[in-house]
Design a protein around this motif. Structure first.
Motif, PDB file in Angstrom:
ATOM      1  N   VAL A 265       0.854  -1.186   0.000  1.00  0.00           N
ATOM      2  CA  VAL A 265       0.000   0.000   0.000  1.00  0.00           C
ATOM      3  C   VAL A 265       0.891   1.237   0.000  1.00  0.00           C
ATOM      4  CG1 VAL A 265      -1.904   1.189   1.121  1.00  0.00           C
ATOM      5  CG2 VAL A 265      -1.681  -1.298   1.361  1.00  0.00           C
ATOM      6  N   ASN A 266       0.745   2.046  -1.029  1.00  0.00           N
ATOM      7  CA  ASN A 266       1.597   3.221  -1.175  1.00  0.00           C
ATOM      8  C   ASN A 266       0.938   4.448  -0.572  1.00  0.00           C
ATOM      9  OD1 ASN A 266       4.102   2.597  -3.004  1.00  0.00           O
ATOM     10  ND2 ASN A 266       2.400   1.393  -3.788  1.00  0.00           N
ATOM     11  N   LEU A 267       1.656   5.088   0.344  1.00  0.00           N
ATOM     12  CA  LEU A 267       1.173   6.296   1.001  1.00  0.00           C
ATOM     13  C   LEU A 267       1.925   7.534   0.520  1.00  0.00           C
ATOM     14  CD1 LEU A 267       0.920   4.930   4.664  1.00  0.00           C
ATOM     15  CD2 LEU A 267      -0.747   4.758   2.814  1.00  0.00           C
ATOM     16  N   GLY A 268       3.185   7.347   0.143  1.00  0.00           N
ATOM     17  CA  GLY A 268       3.960   8.456  -0.391  1.00  0.00           C
ATOM     18  C   GLY A 268       3.560   8.747  -1.826  1.00  0.00           C
ATOM     19  N   LEU A 269       3.808   9.973  -2.261  1.00  0.00           N
ATOM     20  CA  LEU A 269       3.440  10.378  -3.618  1.00  0.00           C
ATOM     21  C   LEU A 269       4.653  11.014  -4.283  1.00  0.00           C
ATOM     22  CD1 LEU A 269       1.238  10.654  -5.755  1.00  0.00           C
ATOM     23  CD2 LEU A 269       0.615  12.853  -4.722  1.00  0.00           C
ATOM     24  N   PRO A 270       5.416  10.208  -5.056  1.00  0.00           N
ATOM     25  CA  PRO A 270       6.591  10.769  -5.737  1.00  0.00           C
ATOM     26  C   PRO A 270       6.190  11.854  -6.719  1.00  0.00           C
ATOM     27  CG  PRO A 270       6.619   8.353  -5.775  1.00  0.00           C
ATOM     28  CD  PRO A 270       5.267   8.775  -5.285  1.00  0.00           C
ATOM     29  N   GLU A 271       7.093  12.801  -6.944  1.00  0.00           N
ATOM     30  CA  GLU A 271       6.814  13.869  -7.888  1.00  0.00           C
ATOM     31  C   GLU A 271       6.970  13.393  -9.333  1.00  0.00           C
ATOM     32  OE1 GLU A 271       9.161  17.289  -6.914  1.00  0.00           O
ATOM     33  OE2 GLU A 271       8.218  17.565  -4.939  1.00  0.00           O
ATOM     34  N   GLU A 272       7.661  12.269  -9.532  1.00  0.00           N
ATOM     35  CA  GLU A 272       7.857  11.737 -10.865  1.00  0.00           C
ATOM     36  C   GLU A 272       7.114  10.407 -11.024  1.00  0.00           C
ATOM     37  OE1 GLU A 272      11.429  10.471  -8.333  1.00  0.00           O
ATOM     38  OE2 GLU A 272      10.041  12.153  -8.486  1.00  0.00           O
ATOM     39  N   SER A 273       6.914   9.986 -12.268  1.00  0.00           N
ATOM     40  CA  SER A 273       6.249   8.711 -12.523  1.00  0.00           C
ATOM     41  C   SER A 273       7.155   7.558 -12.115  1.00  0.00           C
ATOM     42  CB  SER A 273       5.897   8.588 -14.009  1.00  0.00           C
ATOM     43  OG  SER A 273       4.987   9.593 -14.398  1.00  0.00           O
ATOM     44  N   VAL A 274       6.536   6.438 -11.738  1.00  0.00           N
ATOM     45  CA  VAL A 274       7.297   5.251 -11.376  1.00  0.00           C
ATOM     46  C   VAL A 274       6.841   4.091 -12.246  1.00  0.00           C
ATOM     47  CG1 VAL A 274       7.641   5.999  -8.998  1.00  0.00           C
ATOM     48  CG2 VAL A 274       5.652   4.595  -9.564  1.00  0.00           C
ATOM     49  N   GLY A 275       7.756   3.169 -12.505  1.00  0.00           N
ATOM     50  CA  GLY A 275       7.435   2.006 -13.320  1.00  0.00           C
ATOM     51  C   GLY A 275       7.246   0.768 -12.468  1.00  0.00           C
ATOM     52  N   ILE A 276       6.342  -0.104 -12.894  1.00  0.00           N
ATOM     53  CA  ILE A 276       6.040  -1.328 -12.150  1.00  0.00           C
ATOM     54  C   ILE A 276       6.012  -2.498 -13.122  1.00  0.00           C
ATOM     55  CG2 ILE A 276       4.322  -2.529 -10.737  1.00  0.00           C
ATOM     56  CD1 ILE A 276       3.343   0.258  -9.874  1.00  0.00           C
ATOM     57  N   GLU A 277       6.675  -3.589 -12.756  1.00  0.00           N
ATOM     58  CA  GLU A 277       6.641  -4.810 -13.545  1.00  0.00           C
ATOM     59  C   GLU A 277       5.517  -5.698 -13.024  1.00  0.00           C
ATOM     60  OE1 GLU A 277      10.433  -6.642 -13.397  1.00  0.00           O
ATOM     61  OE2 GLU A 277      11.474  -4.993 -14.409  1.00  0.00           O
ATOM     62  N   LEU A 278       4.490  -5.878 -13.822  1.00  0.00           N
ATOM     63  CA  LEU A 278       3.325  -6.631 -13.375  1.00  0.00           C
ATOM     64  C   LEU A 278       3.647  -8.103 -13.135  1.00  0.00           C
ATOM     65  CD1 LEU A 278       0.508  -5.088 -15.595  1.00  0.00           C
ATOM     66  CD2 LEU A 278       1.052  -4.593 -13.214  1.00  0.00           C
ATOM     67  N   GLN A 279       4.684  -8.621 -13.780  1.00  0.00           N
ATOM     68  CA  GLN A 279       5.027 -10.032 -13.577  1.00  0.00           C
ATOM     69  C   GLN A 279       5.295 -10.362 -12.113  1.00  0.00           C
ATOM     70  OE1 GLN A 279       6.263  -7.952 -15.794  1.00  0.00           O
ATOM     71  NE2 GLN A 279       6.978  -8.953 -17.686  1.00  0.00           N
ATOM     72  N   SER A 280       5.818  -9.393 -11.393  1.00  0.00           N
ATOM     73  CA  SER A 280       6.164  -9.648 -10.000  1.00  0.00           C
ATOM     74  C   SER A 280       4.936  -9.660  -9.087  1.00  0.00           C
ATOM     75  CB  SER A 280       7.164  -8.599  -9.499  1.00  0.00           C
ATOM     76  OG  SER A 280       6.661  -7.294  -9.703  1.00  0.00           O
ATOM     77  N   LEU A 281       3.776  -9.275  -9.625  1.00  0.00           N
ATOM     78  CA  LEU A 281       2.547  -9.286  -8.834  1.00  0.00           C
ATOM     79  C   LEU A 281       1.709 -10.542  -9.081  1.00  0.00           C
ATOM     80  CD1 LEU A 281       1.209  -5.616  -9.190  1.00  0.00           C
ATOM     81  CD2 LEU A 281       2.111  -6.674  -7.123  1.00  0.00           C
ATOM     82  N   ILE A 282       1.692 -10.988 -10.318  1.00  0.00           N
ATOM     83  CA  ILE A 282       0.718 -12.000 -10.726  1.00  0.00           C
ATOM     84  C   ILE A 282       0.900 -13.341 -10.027  1.00  0.00           C
ATOM     85  CG2 ILE A 282      -0.035 -13.385 -12.719  1.00  0.00           C
ATOM     86  CD1 ILE A 282       0.412 -10.854 -14.424  1.00  0.00           C
ATOM     87  N   GLY A 283       2.132 -13.742  -9.785  1.00  0.00           N
ATOM     88  CA  GLY A 283       2.399 -15.095  -9.309  1.00  0.00           C
ATOM     89  C   GLY A 283       1.626 -15.537  -8.089  1.00  0.00           C
TER      90      GLY A 283
END
Length: 346
Positions: A265-283
């Protein structure tokens, strides 16, 4: 209108300076609060520096407000002069949408009216807690229990509820393993609250520099994210990860620590965009989510919970003329763990 002293940023990225602002005459359901203390949240700095987009200036930041009611409008029923109260991140909402009716005013479909850097229903800009006084509708004011000192209670109005709300929503408690990323203003509250809820608590921090503090605040374990063993030895061990930092992370590494159906659960809000690899979630049906503050009723619930369990912010009390220095120290992670302005010095 009433003229009161305040500290404001006259323009983006400009140092804050002493000034005066106008507060409205209290209406039928308004509460006039003499502010005693105001916490400095990292989001104040983001907004003063326009890190999250175009902002309204002059800006009086501050949404961690604790003080005492000095007078009320004729229709106020919840508060009276002399009551110890607080105001958090919002001061109004539409009150009629599905979320508002469900006590989720923070997710108002029309957008809540934020305590500062917003425009109220009267068309006037809102000004925050770095000021002597604030006027707020009674429905957006909470009561500070007598067991909580006002100065240590102020940061609960943002840092406290921002961590309490997701911990409750994701059902942190006995039998659950919770990790907190970052031991800062939000993180030190998350550790205390998760511990008080009965969860097993781990701090994931860049180094072990704050380990003694983390354990004292209620953490069962303290791990350095710079140590590769943190990620190799604890795969699949966590139910909930609360990410309190506003910097990009190697999210895949953190996802690997989650159990089946675990959530980050993300509470911080970076000023720049962040990338996420969905493969690491699906398993393992892991999820990534986010959370804002809480509604008014949940904020009151949080304050009462903290009072019962002896939970409060660890603060450094500063004078108003130290605000700009405090901003620089926040950016340098040189605070343990929340600066609070003594408004009597304003």
């Amino acid at each position: 209108m009433t003229t009161v002293a305040a500290y404001a940023a006259p323009a983006a990225k400009a140092p804050l300076e002493r000034t005066t602002i106008e507060r409205r005459v209290p209406g039928e359901h308004d509460v006039v609060i003499d502010i005693a203390f105001a916490g400095i949240c990292h989001s104040d700095i983001h907004q003063v520096r326009e890190g999250w987009g175009k902002a309204i200036f002059p800006m009086v930041p501050g949404h961690e407000i604790a003080g005492v009611v000095s007078r009320t409008g004729p229709g106020v029923t919840r508060f009276a002069a002399g009551d110890r109260v607080g105001v958090g991140c919002m001061v109004d909402s539409c009150r009629t949408c599905v979320n508002c009716r469900a006590g989720l005013e923070q997710y108002c479909s029309q957008g809540p009216v934020w305590t500062y850097n917003a425009v109220g229903k009267d068309g006037q800009p809102t000004y925050g807690g770095y000021s002597e006084q604030v006027v707020v509708d009674e429905n957006y004011v909470v009561r500070v229990p007598d067991a909580l000192p006002l100065d240590a209670a102020a940061p609960l109005l943002c840092a406290g509820i921002t961590t309490y709300s997701p911990l409750r929503h994701w059902k942190a408690g006995p039998g659950k393993s919770v990790a907190v990323v970052g031991l800062g203003g939000l993180g030190h509250m998350a550790v205390q609250i998760a511990h008080a809820l009965g969860a097993e608590v781990t701090v994931l921090s860049q180094s072990l520099r704050k380990k003694d503090d983390g354990l004292r605040l209620g953490a069962d374990h303290y791990r350095a994210t710079g140590d590769p063993a943190t990620f190799t030895d604890h795969v699949g061990s966590l139910d909930i990860i609360l990410n309190t930092v506003s910097a990009p992370l190697d999210f895949g590494a953190y996802f690997s620590l989650l159990r089946t159906d675990g959530s980050m659960v993300n509470l911080g809000l970076p000023e720049e965009s962040v990338g996420i690899e969905l493969q690491s979630l699906i398993g393992l049906r892991r999820s990534m989510s986010s959370s804002g503050i809480g509604g008014i009723a949940e904020t009151q619930e949080m304050l009462d919970f903290c009072a019962r369990h002896g939970v409060a912010a660890q603060i450094e009390l500063i004078r108003a003329d130290e605000i700009n220095e405090a901003y620089e120290r926040v950016l340098a992670s040189d605070v343990r763990y929340r600066f609070v302005i003594d408004i009597a010095t304003l």
